[in-house]
Design an enzyme around this catalytic site. Structure first.
Site, PDB file in Angstrom:
ATOM      1  N   LEU A  34       0.819  -1.213   0.000  1.00  0.00           N
ATOM      2  CA  LEU A  34       0.000   0.000   0.000  1.00  0.00           C
ATOM      3  C   LEU A  34       0.857   1.269   0.000  1.00  0.00           C
ATOM      4  O   LEU A  34       2.037   1.222   0.364  1.00  0.00           O
ATOM      5  CB  LEU A  34      -0.895   0.020   1.246  1.00  0.00           C
ATOM      6  N   GLY A  36       2.412   4.267   1.611  1.00  0.00           N
ATOM      7  CA  GLY A  36       2.748   4.487   3.016  1.00  0.00           C
ATOM      8  C   GLY A  36       3.144   3.214   3.760  1.00  0.00           C
ATOM      9  O   GLY A  36       3.386   3.238   4.967  1.00  0.00           O
ATOM     10  N   SER A  37       3.244   2.097   3.027  1.00  0.00           N
ATOM     11  CA  SER A  37       3.590   0.834   3.699  1.00  0.00           C
ATOM     12  C   SER A  37       5.070   0.767   4.057  1.00  0.00           C
ATOM     13  O   SER A  37       5.470  -0.013   4.920  1.00  0.00           O
ATOM     14  CB  SER A  37       3.204  -0.363   2.816  1.00  0.00           C
ATOM     15  N   GLY A  38       5.876   1.573   3.354  1.00  0.00           N
ATOM     16  CA  GLY A  38       7.321   1.587   3.634  1.00  0.00           C
ATOM     17  C   GLY A  38       8.181   1.089   2.476  1.00  0.00           C
ATOM     18  O   GLY A  38       9.393   0.915   2.643  1.00  0.00           O
ATOM     19  N   SER A 107       1.810  -1.406  -7.264  1.00  0.00           N
ATOM     20  CA  SER A 107       1.488  -2.547  -8.137  1.00  0.00           C
ATOM     21  C   SER A 107       0.363  -3.381  -7.525  1.00  0.00           C
ATOM     22  O   SER A 107       0.597  -4.519  -7.097  1.00  0.00           O
ATOM     23  CB  SER A 107       2.727  -3.389  -8.444  1.00  0.00           C
TER      24      SER A 107
HETATM   25  S1  ADX Z   1       0.708   2.005  -8.942  1.00  0.00           S
HETATM   26  O1  ADX Z   1      -0.575   1.658  -8.328  1.00  0.00           O
HETATM   27  O2  ADX Z   1       0.550   2.431 -10.328  1.00  0.00           O
HETATM   28  O3  ADX Z   1       1.701   0.926  -8.791  1.00  0.00           O
HETATM   29  P1  ADX Z   1       2.714   3.842  -8.018  1.00  0.00           P
HETATM   30  O4  ADX Z   1       3.516   3.066  -7.051  1.00  0.00           O
HETATM   31  O5  ADX Z   1       3.269   4.033  -9.397  1.00  0.00           O
HETATM   32  O6  ADX Z   1       1.216   3.249  -8.079  1.00  0.00           O
HETATM   33  O7  ADX Z   1       2.467   5.303  -7.427  1.00  0.00           O
HETATM   34  C1  ADX Z   1       1.953   5.445  -6.140  1.00  0.00           C
HETATM   35  C2  ADX Z   1       2.198   6.819  -5.549  1.00  0.00           C
HETATM   36  O8  ADX Z   1       1.435   7.795  -6.230  1.00  0.00           O
HETATM   37  C3  ADX Z   1       1.719   6.858  -4.112  1.00  0.00           C
HETATM   38  O9  ADX Z   1       2.764   6.587  -3.206  1.00  0.00           O
HETATM   39  C4  ADX Z   1       1.185   8.240  -3.939  1.00  0.00           C
HETATM   40  O10 ADX Z   1       2.225   9.094  -3.495  1.00  0.00           O
HETATM   41  C5  ADX Z   1       0.800   8.694  -5.320  1.00  0.00           C
HETATM   42  N1  ADX Z   1      -0.656   8.683  -5.618  1.00  0.00           N
HETATM   43  C6  ADX Z   1      -1.346   9.721  -6.138  1.00  0.00           C
HETATM   44  N2  ADX Z   1      -2.618   9.387  -6.363  1.00  0.00           N
HETATM   45  C7  ADX Z   1      -2.771   8.092  -5.987  1.00  0.00           C
HETATM   46  C8  ADX Z   1      -3.879   7.185  -5.995  1.00  0.00           C
HETATM   47  N3  ADX Z   1      -5.083   7.530  -6.438  1.00  0.00           N
HETATM   48  N4  ADX Z   1      -3.678   5.925  -5.520  1.00  0.00           N
HETATM   49  C9  ADX Z   1      -2.461   5.574  -5.065  1.00  0.00           C
HETATM   50  N5  ADX Z   1      -1.382   6.379  -5.043  1.00  0.00           N
HETATM   51  C10 ADX Z   1      -1.517   7.635  -5.508  1.00  0.00           C
END
Ligand code: ADX
Length: 204
Positions: A34, A36-38, A107
């Site tokens: 998630l 903020g999971s680290g 992901s």
């Molecule tokens: S992924 O889902 O496509 O794998 P990815 O890791 O590239 O996400 O990007 C996540 C980061 O985008 C989060 O850490 C957060 O800072 C930012 N973010 C902005 N909008 C969203 C959203 N709707 N859901 C999740 N992350 C978001």
């Protein structure tokens, strides 16, 4: 799209030759979890540790990749799928170049993680589930994004208004609430035990 006239070409210098020159086995460490999971913090520590031990690494992180090559993508299911597809292809190129690649992306979809895994050899992909309960991530909320997502100011937010598929069979599960040092040691131990890291590199 007509791909009929595109043909893969193998050049003279191979992946094996490039990795021999670097004296290491190239592979991908794929961190999923998630927001903020680290993930980023752990990825950074793994990167630092391996680099200090003489390994050639590269770290790909969500926010960085999304500000460059993937700046055209948002957070719909389709865009996340395309985000992971491109990153997986990039990681594969880095593996081909002989590097140890550390990827840190939410992901959220099992299908896309499987796709990333299938791009490389079966012993070139280590999936790490950074298991931190949603409540803890919400509490941490380092970028105040959960707060905004709960108010409805951000849509499709993972864990709030978009799903996260927990990994089915990851190579490693780390407890996102553990000390960083313990988590790092856990991951490095796994890599050593399973012959990802050659003994020729100094351990500290
Ligand atoms: S992924 O889902 O496509 O794998 P990815 O890791 O590239 O996400 O990007 C996540 C980061 O985008 C989060 O850490 C957060 O800072 C930012 N973010 C902005 N909008 C969203 C959203 N709707 N859901 C999740 N992350 C978001």
């Amino acid at each position: 799209l007509n791909r009929q006239n595109i043909k893969w070409h193998d050049f003279t210098i191979s992946k094996a030759q490039r990795s021999t020159l670097k004296n290491q086995k190239p592979f991908i460490i794929w961190l999923t979890g998630l927001s903020g999971s680290g993930k980023s913090t752990i990825a950074n520590q793994i990167d630092k540790t391996l680099h200090q031990r003489g390994f050639h690494t590269y770290l790909c992180d969500g926010d960085n990749i999304r500000s460059g090559i993937n700046s055209d993508l948002g957070f719909s299911d389709e865009d996340r799928q395309e985000n992971i597809r491109r990153i997986a292809q990039i990681a594969k190129l880095f593996v081909d170049s002989g590097l140890i690649v550390i990827c840190a992306f939410i992901s959220p979809f099992v299908r896309d993680r499987q796709l990333a895994r299938d791009l490389v050899l079966s012993d070139e992909f280590v999936e790490v589930f950074v298991d931190t309960p949603l409540e803890v991530c919400v509490q941490r909320d380092p970028k105040n994004l959960y707060q905004k997502a709960k108010k409805g100011d951000i849509g499709n937010f993972t864990g709030i208004s978009s799903i996260y598929d927990k990994p089915v069979n990851p190579e490693i599960i780390v407890d996102g609430q553990n000390e960083l040092e313990i988590t790092t040691r856990q991951i490095i131990s796994y890599l050593q035990k399973h012959q990802f890291l050659k003994q020729t590199h100094e351990a500290d």
